[in-house]
Design an enzyme around this catalytic site. Structure first.
Site, PDB file in Angstrom:
ATOM      1  N   TYR A 127     -36.804  36.745  -2.063  1.00 40.59           N
ATOM      2  CA  TYR A 127     -37.521  37.754  -1.456  1.00 40.59           C
ATOM      3  C   TYR A 127     -38.765  37.186  -1.042  1.00 40.59           C
ATOM      4  CZ  TYR A 127     -33.207  40.734  -1.513  1.00 40.59           C
ATOM      5  OH  TYR A 127     -32.156  41.464  -1.819  1.00 40.59           O
TER       6      TYR A 127
ATOM      7  N   ASP B 294     -26.337  48.557  -5.275  1.00 43.75           N
ATOM      8  CA  ASP B 294     -25.926  49.370  -4.366  1.00 43.75           C
ATOM      9  C   ASP B 294     -24.393  49.558  -4.601  1.00 43.75           C
ATOM     10  OD1 ASP B 294     -28.268  49.719  -2.905  1.00 43.75           O
ATOM     11  OD2 ASP B 294     -27.413  49.578  -1.133  1.00 43.75           O
TER      12      ASP B 294
ATOM     13  N   ASP C  33     -20.349  36.602  -7.659  1.00 42.83           N
ATOM     14  CA  ASP C  33     -18.956  36.900  -7.077  1.00 42.83           C
ATOM     15  C   ASP C  33     -18.095  37.731  -7.985  1.00 42.83           C
ATOM     16  OD1 ASP C  33     -19.068  34.309  -8.119  1.00 42.83           O
ATOM     17  OD2 ASP C  33     -18.063  33.160  -6.464  1.00 42.83           O
TER      18      ASP C  33
END
Ligand code: NAD
Length: 356
Positions: free
Chosen positions: A142, A248, A220
């Site tokens: 980010y 999330d 993953d």
């Protein structure tokens, strides 16, 4: 009597609604504890851009730095999506985190027994889940340079220094020492060099914590394990983007993203915010769940103000309200005694704070 200065940033979308409810609960707590809170409101996000052409005005940065803690709602919305990146609401938030130096983001995930049937995952998989995601917050993809985009090619860079990895790993191991003494570090070391450095550095930090057991998991696989058997995790240590995505996902373990709080620490002043965004699809409807923000306020009482009994009071009040069957729309199910608006939920929790 002690008085703490709290910077308030409501932001965009549902931010205004949920932060108002958290303030309502904090005011109720003060009446029952031996301290006062003084609030000062600042602009950040789309609302700040609309007024000042800047998603993070200097006044906000300065005010936040002078405060004892910051309580924040959420920012963002379609209205600002086409702005240049540095003018977008999200840039304001990223810059504030960087300015404050809050490099560690704590995201506790606990399942309320009363809400076991709300999740889409089977109750027997969920009962007793108690995990903490420690997400690196001021580095990684980010923030990485170089970055750019033209019509044919776009580029982002995932960069971590050893020092950035080390300091957030220490937060994860220290947290594990206060919990079940297990750290699972999440990476993609089979593919990414940056993850290889991440893994080596975490291993080095682990040497100072002989009581903590360390494991590594590819991101993953972690995404799959999180819904397959969430109870296997105690502390999950992640980089910025991996933690953003996994938390999330983890919100569905609890039943709603409207339940997950967070604390961003590591700098002089802590930043406390729900993990969710500004939910423009429900903004202004009075149906947003304020619990994640109220729980973030409880984390603020604990981590920044050292007011543990007040924090517990808020957490117990939330539990009692859920036990009594009160639910916002996102949690509505057959166990609900009463479906509440955002404001009703805040008021019921505030009322219960006094009774604990
Ligand atoms: P979101 O978290 O805002 O919403 C995702 C879904 O969850 C929506 O269906 C929403 O209605 C629901 N939801 C979120 N919070 C809720 C609550 N308290 N109660 C009930 N339901 C809730 O994510 P999104 O839709 O991807 O993003 C919307 C905007 O928020 C975007 O502009 C995004 O950039 C921004 N955003 C901001 C933050 C932040 O401020 N920290 C974080 C994530 C996204």
């Amino acid at each position: 009597m002690k008085c703490y200065n709290i910077a308030i940033i409501k932001g965009d979308g549902i931010g205004f609604e949920i932060v108002n409810e958290a303030i309502k609960v904090l005011n109720a707590v003060c009446l029952n504890e031996n301290f006062k809170l003084s609030y000062k409101e600042y602009l950040m996000g789309g609302c700040a851009y609309d007024i000042t052409n800047n998603p993070l005005p200097n006044e906000t940065v300065e005010g936040c730095k002078k405060s004892d803690a910051i309580l924040f709602g959420a920012i963002g919305g379609e209205k600002w999506d086409s702005l240049e990146r540095h003018l977008r609401p999200e840039s304001g938030l990223l810059r504030l985190r960087k300015e404050l130096g809050v490099y560690a983001n704590l995201r506790p995930i606990n399942v309320f027994d009363e809400l076991l049937d709300v999740s889409t995952i089977k109750p027997e998989v969920l009962r007793g889940v108690d995990l903490l995601i420690v997400r690196e917050l001021t580095g990684g993809i980010y923030f990485g340079q170089p970055r750019n985009k033209n019509t044919k090619k776009a580029l982002n860079t995932m960069v971590y220094t050893k020092e950035e990895i080390k300091r957030v790993a220490i937060v994860a191991f220290d947290s594990a020492m206060r919990r079940r003494k297990k750290v699972c570090s999440i990476d993609k070391a089979n593919v990414l060099e940056v993850s290889q450095l991440w893994r080596e550095t975490v291993e080095e930090v682990a040497k100072n914590y002989s009581e903590v057991s360390l494991s590594h998991m590819y991101v993953d696989n972690a995404a799959m394990q999180l819904v397959y058997d969430p109870k296997q995790f105690d502390v999950m240590l992640t980089s910025n983007m991996f933690g953003d995505i996994l938390s999330d996902e983890a919100s569905m373990i609890c039943g709603s993203i409207g339940l997950l709080p967070s604390a961003s620490i590591g700098g002089k002043v802590g930043l406390f915010e729900p993990i969710h965004g500004s939910a423009p699809n429900i903004a202004g409807l009075g149906i947003a769940n304020p619990i994640a923000t109220i729980m973030s306020a409880a984390m603020m009482l604990r981590f920044s103000l050292g007011e543990e009994s007040a924090a517990l009071r808020v957490e117990k009040a939330i539990q009692k309200v859920l036990k009594d069957g009160y639910r916002t729309k996102d949690l509505a199910n057959y166990g609900a005694k009463k479906i509440c608006s955002t404001s009703e939920m805040g008021s019921i929790i505030a009322k219960n704070v006094a009774k604990i």
